[in-house]
Design an enzyme around this catalytic site. Sequence first.
Site, PDB file in Angstrom:
ATOM      1  N   ILE A 229      39.588  25.862  40.224  1.00 38.93           N
ATOM      2  CA  ILE A 229      40.506  26.968  40.540  1.00 38.93           C
ATOM      3  C   ILE A 229      41.927  26.412  40.574  1.00 38.93           C
ATOM      4  CG2 ILE A 229      39.939  26.651  43.010  1.00 38.93           C
ATOM      5  CD1 ILE A 229      40.418  29.655  43.403  1.00 38.93           C
ATOM      6  N   HIS A 230      42.830  27.005  39.785  1.00 39.03           N
ATOM      7  CA  HIS A 230      44.197  26.490  39.787  1.00 39.03           C
ATOM      8  C   HIS A 230      45.261  27.548  39.516  1.00 39.03           C
ATOM      9  CE1 HIS A 230      43.415  26.387  35.402  1.00 39.03           C
ATOM     10  NE2 HIS A 230      44.733  26.490  35.270  1.00 39.03           N
ATOM     11  N   ARG A 231      44.862  28.807  39.247  1.00 38.73           N
ATOM     12  CA  ARG A 231      45.883  29.821  38.951  1.00 38.73           C
ATOM     13  C   ARG A 231      46.767  30.057  40.183  1.00 38.73           C
ATOM     14  NH1 ARG A 231      46.201  29.902  33.745  1.00 38.73           N
ATOM     15  NH2 ARG A 231      44.111  29.632  32.975  1.00 38.73           N
TER      16      ARG A 231
END
Length: 390
Positions: A229-231
């Site tokens: 997860i990185h957005r």
Amino acid sequence: MNSIKIISVVGARPNFIKIAPFMRAINQYNENNLENRVIHILVHTGQHYDDRMSKAFFESLDIPEPDINLGIGSGSHAEQVGNTMIAYEKILLQEKPDWVVVVGDVNATLACSVTAKKLNINVCHIEAGLRSGDLTMPEEINRLVTDRISDLLLTPDRLSSENLRKEGVPEKKIKFVGNIMIDTLVNNLEKASKLAIREIIQNNLIDNSVQEILPSGKETDKGFALLTIHRPSNVDKRETLEPILDFLIDEVATEIPVIWPVHPRTQKMLHDFDLWQKIRNCPNIILLYPVGYHEMLRLNKEAKIMLTDSGGLQEECCVLGTPCVTLRWNTERPVTLKEHGGASVLVGNNVENIRKAFHNELKTGRIPQKPELWDGQTAMRCVDAIINYT
Ligand code: UD1
Ligand code: UDP
């Protein structure tokens, strides 16, 4: 034809994975065309710079060292794009290439396509035509601007070509070539398959103290869930990130071990929000540094389920068949969705949605699917399209 000079641009992790087969295809082209060789220069903007986010991919995917690294590093969007443009313009004025090739949708893609076009240099965009329709995503702005000014738009699927037509792009600029990232998957699957899951975990653990929770010897029967997860829309606000973490701790990790290679943006936010200890203390969540390409491919191939907001991983799950719960409200990659035969369902960042999809998808088996021309031969079609451009 006389020889042509191409400058290709990379900046961030997914770019390295896309440029590897392109550079191989250029070498192959040159071997067969000794008279009219392509002169190729690789520029790294330096947007991603940690060894695990950059150097590791050059080494493992046999990408030659960049000829030039602009060393831009982290910063606000304006800083990254502006600083890249200023530095890249100097390179273009000096090297005077015939073509600039950009891939994907990161800030390097936008900055370098605009800089080249303002110097009247031809621009080719590999992975053109993707549209999420969501202008709050920085990548959507990068895609729109890059595609609007590019001379050659190489698309990964027919829906993307259609998006460009709807925007009025002339037919001669659009070429459907397939997905270049899948070339890398095809080229590396065998090597990845030989890696041992346990060794991947041991070699990439962020915190050695969690060693005792690892399945001993071989993978557990239940397997594991894989998470990335990185957005910014998921990790940059505590009120969004914390409920997702609570769900992972209380409902996912209690059912199945979770392997989580943590993106540096996310690690930073977890520390800033004081959430790091909370996640670290969860016995069934295995926190890893960002892992190498082969390691990720191996984990993906073995995972029972993927939870991710990564664009590239949506595509790789589609080809490997890994059930993919996509933590986004929309996607620029609809061919990866289940309704188009892919493996992914969109759930946004609402815990209720994630819960439902997680339980549903965990029951689903693997259904590998290769969309049209995701065949491992895309890079050569890209080179051919540039060489034969008129
Ligand atoms: C960028 C791309 C995104 C892509 C992602 C792939 C843009 C607008 N975003 O997002 O589309 O999905 O890469 O991973 O181009 N950092 C490090 N070390 C690094 C790189 C970053 O510590 O080597 C940290 C820094 O704190 C930095 C933060 O990560 O501020 C964000 O990095 P940045 O490159 O701005 O955006 P990404 O979130 O990585
Ligand atoms: N990836 C990797 N190691 C990781 C996470 C991702 O090698 O720890 C690979 C992944 O398999 C895919 C690419 O990186 O090939 C996707 O990049 P990322 O998720 O950073 O960006 P996005 O595709 O969302 O732009």
